[in-house]
Structure formats: structure tokens, C-alpha cells
Design an enzyme around this catalytic site. Structure first.
Site, PDB file in Angstrom:
ATOM      1  N   ASP A  72      96.818 135.969 151.757  1.00 18.94           N
ATOM      2  CA  ASP A  72      96.250 135.654 150.438  1.00 18.94           C
ATOM      3  C   ASP A  72      96.132 136.980 149.686  1.00 18.94           C
ATOM      4  O   ASP A  72      96.302 138.061 150.282  1.00 18.94           O
ATOM      5  CB  ASP A  72      94.874 135.001 150.647  1.00 18.94           C
ATOM      6  CG  ASP A  72      94.228 134.496 149.371  1.00 18.94           C
ATOM      7  OD1 ASP A  72      94.918 134.399 148.330  1.00 18.94           O
ATOM      8  OD2 ASP A  72      93.015 134.196 149.396  1.00 18.94           O
TER       9      ASP A  72
ATOM     10  N   CYS B  76      98.233 130.451 149.947  1.00 20.14           N
ATOM     11  CA  CYS B  76      97.586 129.402 149.135  1.00 20.14           C
ATOM     12  C   CYS B  76      97.993 129.482 147.669  1.00 20.14           C
ATOM     13  O   CYS B  76      97.843 128.512 146.941  1.00 20.14           O
ATOM     14  CB  CYS B  76      96.075 129.486 149.284  1.00 20.14           C
ATOM     15  SG  CYS B  76      95.363 131.036 148.708  1.00 20.14           S
TER      16      CYS B  76
ATOM     17  N   ARG C   5      84.109 124.446 141.635  1.00 16.11           N
ATOM     18  CA  ARG C   5      84.644 125.763 142.008  1.00 16.11           C
ATOM     19  C   ARG C   5      83.705 126.795 141.420  1.00 16.11           C
ATOM     20  O   ARG C   5      83.544 126.882 140.195  1.00 16.11           O
ATOM     21  CB  ARG C   5      86.063 125.954 141.486  1.00 16.11           C
ATOM     22  CG  ARG C   5      86.513 127.404 141.555  1.00 16.11           C
ATOM     23  CD  ARG C   5      87.972 127.594 141.290  1.00 16.11           C
ATOM     24  NE  ARG C   5      88.759 127.155 142.434  1.00 16.11           N
ATOM     25  CZ  ARG C   5      90.044 127.484 142.627  1.00 16.11           C
ATOM     26  NH1 ARG C   5      90.672 128.261 141.751  1.00 16.11           N
ATOM     27  NH2 ARG C   5      90.703 127.058 143.685  1.00 16.11           N
TER      28      ARG C   5
ATOM     29  N   GLN D 250      91.879 123.695 150.592  1.00 16.52           N
ATOM     30  CA  GLN D 250      93.145 124.414 150.780  1.00 16.52           C
ATOM     31  C   GLN D 250      93.559 124.386 152.248  1.00 16.52           C
ATOM     32  O   GLN D 250      94.737 124.160 152.565  1.00 16.52           O
ATOM     33  CB  GLN D 250      93.001 125.861 150.293  1.00 16.52           C
ATOM     34  CG  GLN D 250      94.262 126.673 150.455  1.00 16.52           C
ATOM     35  CD  GLN D 250      95.351 126.281 149.477  1.00 16.52           C
ATOM     36  OE1 GLN D 250      95.113 126.262 148.285  1.00 16.52           O
ATOM     37  NE2 GLN D 250      96.542 125.956 149.971  1.00 16.52           N
TER      38      GLN D 250
ATOM     39  N   HIS E 115      87.185 127.851 151.253  1.00 21.13           N
ATOM     40  CA  HIS E 115      88.132 127.065 150.444  1.00 21.13           C
ATOM     41  C   HIS E 115      88.644 125.911 151.326  1.00 21.13           C
ATOM     42  O   HIS E 115      89.820 125.872 151.716  1.00 21.13           O
ATOM     43  CB  HIS E 115      89.278 127.970 149.984  1.00 21.13           C
ATOM     44  CG  HIS E 115      90.081 127.421 148.849  1.00 21.13           C
ATOM     45  ND1 HIS E 115      89.798 126.207 148.234  1.00 21.13           N
ATOM     46  CD2 HIS E 115      91.185 127.920 148.202  1.00 21.13           C
ATOM     47  CE1 HIS E 115      90.679 125.998 147.273  1.00 21.13           C
ATOM     48  NE2 HIS E 115      91.524 127.008 147.236  1.00 21.13           N
TER      49      HIS E 115
ATOM     50  N   ARG F 184      98.247 119.913 148.277  1.00 20.15           N
ATOM     51  CA  ARG F 184      96.884 119.899 147.726  1.00 20.15           C
ATOM     52  C   ARG F 184      96.610 118.528 147.090  1.00 20.15           C
ATOM     53  O   ARG F 184      95.534 117.962 147.236  1.00 20.15           O
ATOM     54  CB  ARG F 184      96.718 120.986 146.649  1.00 20.15           C
ATOM     55  CG  ARG F 184      96.757 122.423 147.167  1.00 20.15           C
ATOM     56  CD  ARG F 184      95.543 122.763 148.005  1.00 20.15           C
ATOM     57  NE  ARG F 184      94.287 122.575 147.306  1.00 20.15           N
ATOM     58  CZ  ARG F 184      93.739 123.443 146.429  1.00 20.15           C
ATOM     59  NH1 ARG F 184      94.354 124.577 146.163  1.00 20.15           N
ATOM     60  NH2 ARG F 184      92.581 123.190 145.846  1.00 20.15           N
TER      61      ARG F 184
END
Ligand code: CP
Ligand code: NVA
Length: 307
Positions: A221, A261, A103, A133, A130, A289
Site C-alpha cells: 500500500d 488496495c 470513512r 478492503q 480497512h 469491492r
């Protein structure tokens, strides 16, 4: 040849659907507490240059459940934080570990890491994408709806890493995606242009009500992503009207689902009542996830790994 998981559009729809199939099997085994030690004795290095709750926990727990081990490496406490080149880190980690999850900020850095590593690399979020996700999100939609490829998806808010990955998903799977952002906060222009060239069905609008009208899946988001904290106040002003609230949900289909998310700023991009409301599948999405990333790791690192 090893394969990496850096961006959804590096994969075909049928390859990603095979990951969903494996995910379904692994989730059932997890719930039944049946052993599924597909990565016995393997180690995943997890490099974090940004904060995380879900990504860190789900990868670490996932490796444990698969019979392997995960190493949490915060870049600030490794030599990477002191400037050791990524190409040297990649070679060294390839000698110790079986996979890397990273990440960080730059997608180019993740691509360089993958190019030089002898082991699979998984993108755990960059400023651009991402992908893990979105895999969890789509798997959650599949669990709640039939024919996920025939649904109308809607992105409301910032044209950020999540929005870019949804655009890639629309391109790979062929579903309709509507994107509503304020001016100046559009998704990445190259990502959008590539998807449109590939024939993706994407409608861009500045009007959240237009995007939400008759939609099956509403998604948003935070307005300021990691690294943009200094822009929080300016963004709060720019995003007025882009909140997913009960009024906006009422414009979508009666059986629509709402996703986020997480982490969420309740009362900013989404209201408390929508997160807790009957359309929300947000916590199922968070749990998935774990299951989807186990399927991704088993696909990349397992004995039957793709090549
Ligand atoms: N959604 C997500 O990636 O959460 P974390 O930042 O907590 O990992
Ligand atoms: N867009 C958000 C996602 C967090 C999971 C960020 O990059 O901070």
C-alpha cells in the site's frame, strides 16, 4: 440485535465465509444481469471525512444494484463538520436510514457511532483498519487460488490500516502472514499483540526479501496514508528497499499473486511493471469491492440479516 462491520476480528471465520458465499452468488447475478434486489427501498448513509474513489463508487453502485439508495455525505457539508456530536448524528440517521457506512480517522469514533446507532454501521476505513478492503482481497485470492487458508501471505511496506486488518485476518482465518516494515513503521502494537495471543501465525521482519521468499500472496500500500501527506518525503527515505518490484516478486512462488488496495503511487511502493505484470490481480481486487460490500450490506441489512 443489529450487527456492525467495524473490524474483522469481531466476526468468526465461518460468518465471514458465509459473506464470501453470498458474494459469489451476488457477483454471478450481477454478471448475468439477474435481479437481486435484496435491499429494496433501503437507504445507506455514506459519511466521508477522507477522500475516496473505490469505496464511494462501489457502495453507491452496490446499493443501487440491491434495489436501494445511497446518500453521499461529505462531513464538511453536514453539521458534523460544524461539530454536531456523533451521538446526535447517530440517533438522527437511525430515524431516516437503514445503514451507515463511514470513512473517517478515528476507530473509536466509528465504534461510538455504532454503539449509539439503531442501524448497522460499516467501517469504510479508519486510521486503524480497512476491513471491507481485506474482505475484497481475500475473495479475490479465493477466486484465483484454491485453499486460501493454506497460503502464505506477505505484507511489505507501511504498518498501516491495511496491515492491521491483514493481521486480524490472519488471526481469524489462521493463515501464515509475514509482515516487513521499516523500523518505526510497524503495525499497531495492540493489534499485533492481540493476534499473537490468539495464536495467529505472524512473522515480523524488517527484511522484505525474507518476507517474500516462497510467499503466495504479496501485498502493499502507499507509504503515506491519508492524513500523513506532510510526512511524504521523510517516508520516501525510510521506505527505500520496501518496493514491490520484479526482483522481489521473483523471490516469491512462481504462481504468486500481487495485490494493492489502490490508489497506488507507481514507482514508489510498487513498480509499473508489477502492476501491469502477469502476477497482478489488482484490478480484479478493485472490482471485488463492489461484490463483497453488497454481500456485507445484505448480511447486515437484508431480511435474513445476521443478529
Ligand atoms: N482502496 C480504497 O479504499 O480506495 P478508495 O480510497 O478510492 O476508496
Ligand atoms: N492506507 C491507505 C489506504 C487507502 C485506501 C490510506 O489510509 O490512505
Amino acid at each position: 440485535m443489529k450487527k456492525d462491520f467495524l473490524c474483522l476480528s469481531d466476526w468468526t471465520a465461518s460468518e465471514l465465509e458465509a459473506i464470501f458465499e453470498l458474494c459469489r452468488d451476488l457477483k454471478a447475478k450481477t454478471k448475468a444481469r439477474t435481479a437481486h434486489r435484496l435491499l429494496e427501498g433501503q437507504t445507506l448513509a455514506m459519511i466521508f471525512e477522507k477522500s475516496s474513489t473505490r469505496t464511494r463508487i462501489s457502495f453507491e453502485v452496490g446499493m443501487f444494484q440491491l434495489g436501494g439508495h445511497a446518500l453521499f455525505l461529505h462531513s464538511g457539508t453536514t453539521q458534523m463538520g460544524r461539530g454536531e456530536p456523533i451521538k446526535d448524528t447517530a440517533r438522527v440517521m437511525s430515524g431516516y436510514c437503514d445503514g451507515i457506512m463511514i470513512r473517517t480517522y478515528s476507530q473509536a469514533a466509528v465504534e461510538e457511532l455504532a454503539r449509539i446507532s439503531a442501524i448497522p454501521v460499516i467501517n469504510g476505513l479508519t486510521d486503524l483498519y480497512h476491513p471491507c478492503q481485506i474482505m475484497a482481497d481475500l475473495f479475490t485470492v479465493i477466486e484465483h487460488k484454491s485453499n486460501y487458508r493454506d497460503l502464505t501471505y506477505c505484507w511489505i511496506g507501511d504498518g498501516n490500516n491495511m496491515a492491521n486488518s491483514w493481521i486480524n485476518a490472519a488471526s481469524v482465518f489462521g493463515f501464515e502472514l509475514r509482515v516487513a516494515t521499516p523500523k518505526g513503521y510497524e503495525p499497531d502494537a495492540e493489534v499485533m499483540a492481540r493476534a499473537k495471543k490468539a495464536g495467529a501465525k505472524i512473522l515480523y521482519t524488517k527484511d522484505p526479501a525474507e518476507a517474500a521468499c516462497g510467499a503466495d500472496v504479496l501485498n502493499t500500500d502507499v507509504w503515506a496514508s491519508m492524513g500523513q501527506e506532510a510526512e511524504q518525503q521523510e517516508r520516501e527515505k525510510a521506505f527505500v528497499g520496501y518496493q514491490i518490484n520484479d526482483e522481489l516478486v521473483a523471490r516469491a512462488n512462481d504462481d504468486c499473486v500481487v495485490m494493492h488496495c489502490l490508489p497506488a503511487h507507481r514507482g514508489e511502493e510498487i513498480t509499473d511493471s508489477v502492476i501491469e505484470g502477469k502476477h497482478s490481480i489488482i484490478f480484479a481486487e478493485a472490482e471485488n469491492r463492489l461484490h463483497v460490500q453488497k454481500a456485507i450490506m445484505a448480511t447486515l441489512m437484508g431480511v435474513n440479516r445476521c443478529s
